[in-house]
Design a protein around this motif. Structure first.
Motif, PDB file in Angstrom:
ATOM      1  N   ALA A  17       0.840  -1.214   0.000  1.00 39.27           N
ATOM      2  CA  ALA A  17       0.000   0.000   0.000  1.00 39.27           C
ATOM      3  C   ALA A  17       0.871   1.259   0.000  1.00 39.27           C
ATOM      4  O   ALA A  17       0.574   2.237  -0.698  1.00 39.27           O
ATOM      5  N   HIS A  18       1.961   1.232   0.775  1.00 40.44           N
ATOM      6  CA  HIS A  18       2.889   2.375   0.836  1.00 40.44           C
ATOM      7  C   HIS A  18       3.457   2.668  -0.559  1.00 40.44           C
ATOM      8  O   HIS A  18       3.460   3.826  -1.008  1.00 40.44           O
ATOM      9  N   GLU A  19       3.902   1.630  -1.262  1.00 42.96           N
ATOM     10  CA  GLU A  19       4.498   1.853  -2.588  1.00 42.96           C
ATOM     11  C   GLU A  19       3.447   2.260  -3.619  1.00 42.96           C
ATOM     12  O   GLU A  19       3.725   3.050  -4.511  1.00 42.96           O
ATOM     13  N   ILE A  20       2.215   1.752  -3.483  1.00 40.54           N
ATOM     14  CA  ILE A  20       1.140   2.187  -4.386  1.00 40.54           C
ATOM     15  C   ILE A  20       0.950   3.696  -4.246  1.00 40.54           C
ATOM     16  O   ILE A  20       0.838   4.427  -5.234  1.00 40.54           O
ATOM     17  N   LEU A  21       0.957   4.183  -2.991  1.00 39.32           N
ATOM     18  CA  LEU A  21       0.752   5.619  -2.786  1.00 39.32           C
ATOM     19  C   LEU A  21       1.928   6.432  -3.333  1.00 39.32           C
ATOM     20  O   LEU A  21       1.734   7.556  -3.808  1.00 39.32           O
ATOM     21  N   HIS A  22       3.149   5.867  -3.313  1.00 41.11           N
ATOM     22  CA  HIS A  22       4.266   6.553  -3.980  1.00 41.11           C
ATOM     23  C   HIS A  22       3.973   6.726  -5.472  1.00 41.11           C
ATOM     24  O   HIS A  22       4.249   7.788  -6.041  1.00 41.11           O
ATOM     25  N   THR A  23       3.424   5.683  -6.105  1.00 35.80           N
ATOM     26  CA  THR A  23       3.164   5.795  -7.551  1.00 35.80           C
ATOM     27  C   THR A  23       2.125   6.877  -7.844  1.00 35.80           C
ATOM     28  O   THR A  23       2.049   7.392  -8.953  1.00 35.80           O
ATOM     29  N   SER A  73       4.768  11.330  -0.832  1.00 36.58           N
ATOM     30  CA  SER A  73       6.178  11.312  -0.423  1.00 36.58           C
ATOM     31  C   SER A  73       6.324  10.621   0.933  1.00 36.58           C
ATOM     32  O   SER A  73       5.351  10.509   1.693  1.00 36.58           O
ATOM     33  N   ASP A  74       7.542  10.158   1.222  1.00 30.62           N
ATOM     34  CA  ASP A  74       7.809   9.567   2.527  1.00 30.62           C
ATOM     35  C   ASP A  74       7.660  10.611   3.621  1.00 30.62           C
ATOM     36  O   ASP A  74       7.968  11.788   3.414  1.00 30.62           O
ATOM     37  N   LYS A  75       7.211  10.167   4.807  1.00 28.19           N
ATOM     38  CA  LYS A  75       7.016  11.113   5.912  1.00 28.19           C
ATOM     39  C   LYS A  75       7.742  10.651   7.157  1.00 28.19           C
ATOM     40  O   LYS A  75       7.213  10.635   8.261  1.00 28.19           O
ATOM     41  N   TYR A  76       8.989  10.211   6.934  1.00 31.04           N
ATOM     42  CA  TYR A  76       9.857   9.835   8.058  1.00 31.04           C
ATOM     43  C   TYR A  76      11.276  10.246   7.725  1.00 31.04           C
ATOM     44  O   TYR A  76      11.626  10.446   6.560  1.00 31.04           O
ATOM     45  N   ASP A  77      12.073  10.376   8.774  1.00 29.90           N
ATOM     46  CA  ASP A  77      13.481  10.715   8.620  1.00 29.90           C
ATOM     47  C   ASP A  77      14.231   9.466   8.152  1.00 29.90           C
ATOM     48  O   ASP A  77      14.208   8.440   8.843  1.00 29.90           O
TER      49      ASP A  77
HETATM   50 ZN    ZN Z   1       8.582   5.161   0.787  1.00 31.42          ZN
END
Ligand code: ZN
Length: 257
Positions: free
Chosen positions: A179-185, A189-193
């Protein structure tokens, strides 16, 4: 004369690429018809256990991803009944190209191009129409692999490459990564350091207004972890404990309720 022609040809190619990226971005984030997402499983190793496990993989194993995205889309004001549809596709035998996110700009551009070409070759199985978003998932036997390479999701090309584990117990966490990678497509954007893995505040918090703020109990999907104590972050057990935060929702153009 030849030089001018060559320059004109290059400009034309760049123009086509820019247009197609712009069109992809618009057509996958307009949320006025169902977005079609395909999950393509691949065996990461030659272990018979991995092959057996893959043979048992079914649509039921990816249904939580669709349920999660549709519930969150509804919560963020998407009006259509089924904003996304997530389908499991047949096994892909060709191994995807390696992607090293820490390599240089040129090498990253080349590997993302190779991944796009790979996706084009492998997303048209006989008798099935290709989906709009292609997520290739390499399943590793957890008995032999403790840690896997980074997963990626590229908006340019609408393709994701996920490393996951071939074990029933791992399906809920595999689905969090998918799901995380789908949202990247889709442009999230990532929301962590990247160095400490600490979720950004407030964008990386599922409940930034929670009192007290720590411990959080839910995870923002693009943060990937939630804060359980100051300086301590954990991954969620399943998509049931994950939400799409406001910042991510804005990036993928979900209307706000
Ligand atoms: Zn990511």
């Amino acid at each position: 004369m030849w030089r001018n022609l060559r320059v004109a040809f290059l400009l034309l190619l760049l123009g086509i690429a820019a247009y197609s990226n712009w069109y992809d971005r618009l057509s996958t984030t307009d949320w006025d018809e169902t977005l079609w997402i395909g999950v393509f499983p691949i065996a990461a190793d030659d272990n018979p256990a991995t092959a057996n496990w893959l043979a048992r993989l079914s649509q039921d194993d990816v249904i939580d991803i669709e349920k999660f995205l549709n519930a969150e889309a509804k919560r963020h004001g998407v009006m259509i009944g089924r904003p996304v549809r997530v389908d499991l596709y047949p096994l892909v035998t060709e191994k995807p190209p390696e992607i090293d996110p820490d390599s240089g700009l040129l090498s990253r551009a080349m590997s993302s191009l190779r991944l796009r070409l790979y996706a084009r070759r492998n997303s048209h199985p006989a008798g099935r129409a290709p989906p709009q978003i292609r997520v290739f998932v390499l399943f590793h036997d957890p008995a032999f692999t403790q840690s896997v390479p980074h997963s990626v999701g590229l908006q340019k090309g609408l393709v994701g490459l996920v490393h996951a584990f071939a074990e029933d117990d791992m399906t809920p966490t595999n689905n969090v990564v998918i799901a995380h990678e789908i949202l990247h497509t889709l442009g999230a954007s990532d929301k962590y350091d990247a160095a400490t893995l600490e979720p950004f505040y407030p964008a990386g918090y599922a409940e930034p207004d929670r009192q007290p703020l720590v411990p959080q109990v839910l995870t923002e999907i693009m943060a990937g972890r939630y804060v359980v104590a100051p300086g301590k972050f954990e991954m969620p057990d399943s998509l049931r404990d994950v939400r799409v935060g406001t910042a991510t929702a804005l990036e993928i153009r979900w209307p706000q309720p």
